[in-house]
Scaffold this motif. Structure first.
Motif, PDB file in Angstrom:
ATOM      1  N   ASP A  10       0.816  -1.222   0.000  1.00  9.35           N
ATOM      2  CA  ASP A  10       0.000   0.000   0.000  1.00  9.35           C
ATOM      3  C   ASP A  10       0.847   1.268   0.000  1.00  9.35           C
ATOM      4  OD1 ASP A  10      -2.077  -1.670   0.033  1.00  9.35           O
ATOM      5  OD2 ASP A  10      -2.607  -1.370   2.153  1.00  9.35           O
ATOM      6  N   GLN A  11       2.107   1.130   0.414  1.00 14.85           N
ATOM      7  CA  GLN A  11       2.965   2.323   0.475  1.00 14.85           C
ATOM      8  C   GLN A  11       3.737   2.540  -0.817  1.00 14.85           C
ATOM      9  OE1 GLN A  11       5.624   2.279   3.959  1.00 14.85           O
ATOM     10  NE2 GLN A  11       4.253   0.723   4.797  1.00 14.85           N
ATOM     11  N   VAL A  12       3.646   1.571  -1.732  1.00 16.85           N
ATOM     12  CA  VAL A  12       4.511   1.627  -2.918  1.00 16.85           C
ATOM     13  C   VAL A  12       3.715   1.969  -4.177  1.00 16.85           C
ATOM     14  CG1 VAL A  12       5.969   0.207  -4.432  1.00 16.85           C
ATOM     15  CG2 VAL A  12       6.192   0.016  -1.944  1.00 16.85           C
ATOM     16  N   TYR A  13       4.281   2.843  -5.000  1.00 17.36           N
ATOM     17  CA  TYR A  13       3.739   3.115  -6.329  1.00 17.36           C
ATOM     18  C   TYR A  13       4.515   2.201  -7.280  1.00 17.36           C
ATOM     19  CZ  TYR A  13       1.807   5.840 -10.190  1.00 17.36           C
ATOM     20  OH  TYR A  13       1.128   6.241 -11.309  1.00 17.36           O
ATOM     21  N   LEU A  14       3.830   1.164  -7.766  1.00 20.35           N
ATOM     22  CA  LEU A  14       4.494   0.075  -8.475  1.00 20.35           C
ATOM     23  C   LEU A  14       4.354   0.233  -9.990  1.00 20.35           C
ATOM     24  CD1 LEU A  14       5.979  -2.611  -8.005  1.00 20.35           C
ATOM     25  CD2 LEU A  14       3.739  -3.722  -7.802  1.00 20.35           C
ATOM     26  N   VAL A  15       5.515   0.251 -10.662  1.00 22.52           N
ATOM     27  CA  VAL A  15       5.544   0.459 -12.117  1.00 22.52           C
ATOM     28  C   VAL A  15       6.169  -0.760 -12.790  1.00 22.52           C
ATOM     29  CG1 VAL A  15       6.353   1.989 -13.972  1.00 22.52           C
ATOM     30  CG2 VAL A  15       6.037   2.907 -11.645  1.00 22.52           C
ATOM     31  N   SER A  16       5.524  -1.301 -13.810  1.00 26.57           N
ATOM     32  CA  SER A  16       6.185  -2.318 -14.625  1.00 26.57           C
ATOM     33  C   SER A  16       5.961  -2.024 -16.105  1.00 26.57           C
ATOM     34  CB  SER A  16       5.713  -3.729 -14.254  1.00 26.57           C
ATOM     35  OG  SER A  16       6.597  -4.678 -14.853  1.00 26.57           O
ATOM     36  N   LYS A  17       6.637  -2.807 -16.938  1.00 25.22           N
ATOM     37  CA  LYS A  17       6.596  -2.511 -18.386  1.00 25.22           C
ATOM     38  C   LYS A  17       6.399  -3.782 -19.185  1.00 25.22           C
ATOM     39  CE  LYS A  17      10.397   0.621 -17.431  1.00 25.22           C
ATOM     40  NZ  LYS A  17      11.203  -0.276 -16.577  1.00 25.22           N
ATOM     41  N   VAL A  18       5.739  -3.605 -20.318  1.00 20.46           N
ATOM     42  CA  VAL A  18       5.464  -4.731 -21.208  1.00 20.46           C
ATOM     43  C   VAL A  18       6.370  -4.627 -22.432  1.00 20.46           C
ATOM     44  CG1 VAL A  18       3.533  -3.494 -22.332  1.00 20.46           C
ATOM     45  CG2 VAL A  18       3.622  -6.005 -22.398  1.00 20.46           C
ATOM     46  N   TYR A  19       6.867  -5.775 -22.892  1.00 19.05           N
ATOM     47  CA  TYR A  19       7.624  -5.823 -24.141  1.00 19.05           C
ATOM     48  C   TYR A  19       6.749  -5.318 -25.286  1.00 19.05           C
ATOM     49  CZ  TYR A  19      11.605  -9.018 -23.109  1.00 19.05           C
ATOM     50  OH  TYR A  19      12.758  -9.586 -22.687  1.00 19.05           O
ATOM     51  N   PRO A  20       7.322  -4.600 -26.256  1.00 11.95           N
ATOM     52  CA  PRO A  20       6.517  -4.142 -27.404  1.00 11.95           C
ATOM     53  C   PRO A  20       5.820  -5.290 -28.127  1.00 11.95           C
ATOM     54  CG  PRO A  20       8.735  -3.223 -27.496  1.00 11.95           C
ATOM     55  CD  PRO A  20       8.710  -4.127 -26.309  1.00 11.95           C
ATOM     56  N   LEU A  49      -1.245  -8.836 -24.308  1.00 12.81           N
ATOM     57  CA  LEU A  49      -1.023  -7.750 -23.340  1.00 12.81           C
ATOM     58  C   LEU A  49      -1.681  -8.100 -22.003  1.00 12.81           C
ATOM     59  CD1 LEU A  49      -0.135  -4.865 -22.532  1.00 12.81           C
ATOM     60  CD2 LEU A  49      -2.166  -3.993 -23.662  1.00 12.81           C
ATOM     61  N   ILE A  50      -2.898  -8.608 -22.081  1.00  7.67           N
ATOM     62  CA  ILE A  50      -3.619  -8.975 -20.859  1.00  7.67           C
ATOM     63  C   ILE A  50      -2.858 -10.106 -20.141  1.00  7.67           C
ATOM     64  CG2 ILE A  50      -5.867  -9.776 -19.957  1.00  7.67           C
ATOM     65  CD1 ILE A  50      -6.120  -7.119 -21.513  1.00  7.67           C
ATOM     66  N   ARG A  51      -2.354 -11.059 -20.956  1.00  2.52           N
ATOM     67  CA  ARG A  51      -1.625 -12.195 -20.372  1.00  2.52           C
ATOM     68  C   ARG A  51      -0.312 -11.722 -19.720  1.00  2.52           C
ATOM     69  NH1 ARG A  51      -2.775 -15.727 -24.388  1.00  2.52           N
ATOM     70  NH2 ARG A  51      -0.977 -15.122 -25.589  1.00  2.52           N
ATOM     71  N   SER A  52       0.428 -10.887 -20.431  1.00  4.81           N
ATOM     72  CA  SER A  52       1.702 -10.388 -19.882  1.00  4.81           C
ATOM     73  C   SER A  52       1.485  -9.653 -18.575  1.00  4.81           C
ATOM     74  CB  SER A  52       2.365  -9.421 -20.864  1.00  4.81           C
ATOM     75  OG  SER A  52       3.104 -10.114 -21.811  1.00  4.81           O
ATOM     76  N   CYS A  53       0.443  -8.827 -18.549  1.00  3.24           N
ATOM     77  CA  CYS A  53       0.161  -8.071 -17.318  1.00  3.24           C
ATOM     78  C   CYS A  53      -0.150  -9.052 -16.192  1.00  3.24           C
ATOM     79  CB  CYS A  53      -1.001  -7.118 -17.545  1.00  3.24           C
ATOM     80  SG  CYS A  53      -1.407  -6.145 -16.095  1.00  3.24           S
ATOM     81  N   GLY A  54      -0.952 -10.067 -16.496  1.00  3.58           N
ATOM     82  CA  GLY A  54      -1.305 -11.059 -15.479  1.00  3.58           C
ATOM     83  C   GLY A  54      -0.068 -11.765 -14.943  1.00  3.58           C
ATOM     84  N   GLU A  55       0.867 -12.068 -15.838  1.00  2.00           N
ATOM     85  CA  GLU A  55       2.083 -12.753 -15.395  1.00  2.00           C
ATOM     86  C   GLU A  55       2.957 -11.837 -14.540  1.00  2.00           C
ATOM     87  OE1 GLU A  55       3.600 -14.288 -19.104  1.00  2.00           O
ATOM     88  OE2 GLU A  55       1.989 -15.786 -19.175  1.00  2.00           O
ATOM     89  N   SER A  56       3.013 -10.542 -14.919  1.00  2.00           N
ATOM     90  CA  SER A  56       3.758  -9.586 -14.081  1.00  2.00           C
ATOM     91  C   SER A  56       3.129  -9.497 -12.690  1.00  2.00           C
ATOM     92  CB  SER A  56       3.780  -8.194 -14.728  1.00  2.00           C
ATOM     93  OG  SER A  56       4.667  -8.178 -15.825  1.00  2.00           O
ATOM     94  N   LEU A  57       1.797  -9.436 -12.657  1.00  2.00           N
ATOM     95  CA  LEU A  57       1.109  -9.331 -11.354  1.00  2.00           C
ATOM     96  C   LEU A  57       1.423 -10.557 -10.490  1.00  2.00           C
ATOM     97  CD1 LEU A  57      -2.408  -7.950 -12.399  1.00  2.00           C
ATOM     98  CD2 LEU A  57      -0.528  -6.710 -11.277  1.00  2.00           C
ATOM     99  N   LYS A  58       1.449 -11.722 -11.131  1.00  2.00           N
ATOM    100  CA  LYS A  58       1.734 -12.946 -10.371  1.00  2.00           C
ATOM    101  C   LYS A  58       3.147 -12.871  -9.787  1.00  2.00           C
ATOM    102  CE  LYS A  58      -0.191 -16.393 -12.574  1.00  2.00           C
ATOM    103  NZ  LYS A  58      -0.080 -17.368 -13.668  1.00  2.00           N
ATOM    104  N   ARG A  59       4.111 -12.513 -10.638  1.00  2.00           N
ATOM    105  CA  ARG A  59       5.501 -12.443 -10.146  1.00  2.00           C
ATOM    106  C   ARG A  59       5.634 -11.385  -9.053  1.00  2.00           C
ATOM    107  NH1 ARG A  59       6.811 -13.517 -15.771  1.00  2.00           N
ATOM    108  NH2 ARG A  59       6.547 -11.313 -16.236  1.00  2.00           N
TER     109      ARG A  59
END
Ligand code: NDP
Length: 286
Positions: free
Chosen positions: A75-85, A93-103
């Motif tokens: 809750d204290q962190v502003y979390l940023v990630s990125k997707v490969y082009p 895109l939906i799948r990649s985001c889901g995998e990032s969320l899992k990790r």
């Protein structure tokens, strides 16, 4: 610890630290894992509560490490990630985001960026990003490594104006964005997220930290030349820089850099030593 004057507000009212934390190459060396996690957690405690990662970094190892580091702190962190082009379209895109969320061991990202421009039409990426927003998987989306023409194109398509930031290379030794891109982003209220603000560890950095002007200013502030590089990125209110530091010592120094205010005279001297190019140059990238 950094304070309120080290923060900025996004146009939507979100408060962000003007110095956050990068994580490229973190999680690659098992023997450094504990130290890297401790460094990130300390950074959050010291006010650098934006953490930047990407599915690309170590093939997901950076996200796994960040996921571990933010346990109990989400809750204290502003979390940023990125997707490969090449992942930035339709179902992928939906799948990649889901995998990032899992990790990352979380149910949402605060910001999701297109890592650089690829072949998938921007329209398709924007539709996918907006879908992720409506599903609550990301709060906002943005781009990275976009030059002025790419940004203009993006803002011309439906939903494109929702772009929250453009993450680009920017440091004292690389000021090309100040010719056109930075003023353009400023006029559209799209903050710059500056990557490699310490110029990584190569010869470009050497040129900056060995400069007499930088050394003089550093000793006047009892700081290191790298702290002056970070303090310099903070001279404008709409730039967030994301240095990567994997030791406690470096994290403490970077947070302390947020407390340094350069005088106008010092900024002029740095302008003279590291001038803005006189004409538009292509965007620097790593
Ligand atoms: P930086 O300019 O942040 O430099 C990182 C290097 O500086 C590391 O070797 C680190 O060492 C060292 N360092 C950090 N703090 C200090 C200090 N106080 N004193 C001395 N050395 C220090 O390079 P990055 O390329 O990592 O950029 C930062 C982040 O930006 C990345 O980690 C990533 O999240 C993002 N990025 C995004 C890109 C994009 O395409 N969107 C491209 C490149 C980066 P140590 O680890 O030992 O502390």
């Amino acid at each position: 610890r950094m304070n309120q004057s080290n923060r900025m507000l996004l146009p939507d009212g979100t408060s962000l630290p003007r110095i956050g934390q990068g994580t490229w190459n973190m999680g690659d060396d098992a023997s450094r894992r504990e130290e890297e996690i401790a460094a990130l957690r300390l950074g959050v405690e010291l006010g650098m509560d934006l953490i930047d990662t990407a599915e690309m970094y170590g093939d997901g190892r950076s996200e796994l490490l960040v996921g571990e580091a933010i346990q109990g702190l989400r809750d204290q962190v502003y979390l940023v990630s990125k997707v490969y082009p090449h992942h930035a379209g339709n179902e992928q895109l939906i799948r990649s985001c889901g995998e990032s969320l899992k990790r990352l061991n979380t149910d949402h990202l605060d910001l999701y960026l297109l890592h650089w421009r690829g072949d998938i039409p921007l329209e398709e990426t924007v539709v996918g990003m907006e879908k992720l927003v409506s599903q609550g998987k990301i709060a906002r989306w943005g781009v990275s490594n976009f030059d002025v023409d790419d940004m203009k194109e993006l803002l011309g398509i439906a939903g494109g104006t929702h772009c929250a930031t453009n993450q680009i290379l920017y440091h004292l030794g690389s000021r090309g964005i100040e010719t056109e891109l930075l003023p353009w982003q400023r006029s559209h209220k799209i903050p710059v997220m500056a990557y490699s603000p310490l110029a990584q560890a190569g010869s470009l950095r050497k040129g900056v930290i060995e400069s007499e002007v930088v050394q003089e200013i550093a000793s006047a502030h009892q700081a290191t030349p790298l702290q002056i590089m970070l303090a310099w990125t903070m001279r404008e209110e709409d730039v967030i820089s994301i240095p990567k530091a994997s030791s406690r010592k470096h994290v403490i120094e970077n947070a302390a850099a947020g407390l340094i205010t350069l005088s106008n005279e010092e900024i002029w001297k740095l302008d003279e030593a590291f001038p803005i190019p006189s004409w538009k140059v292509p965007l620097d990238m790593i």
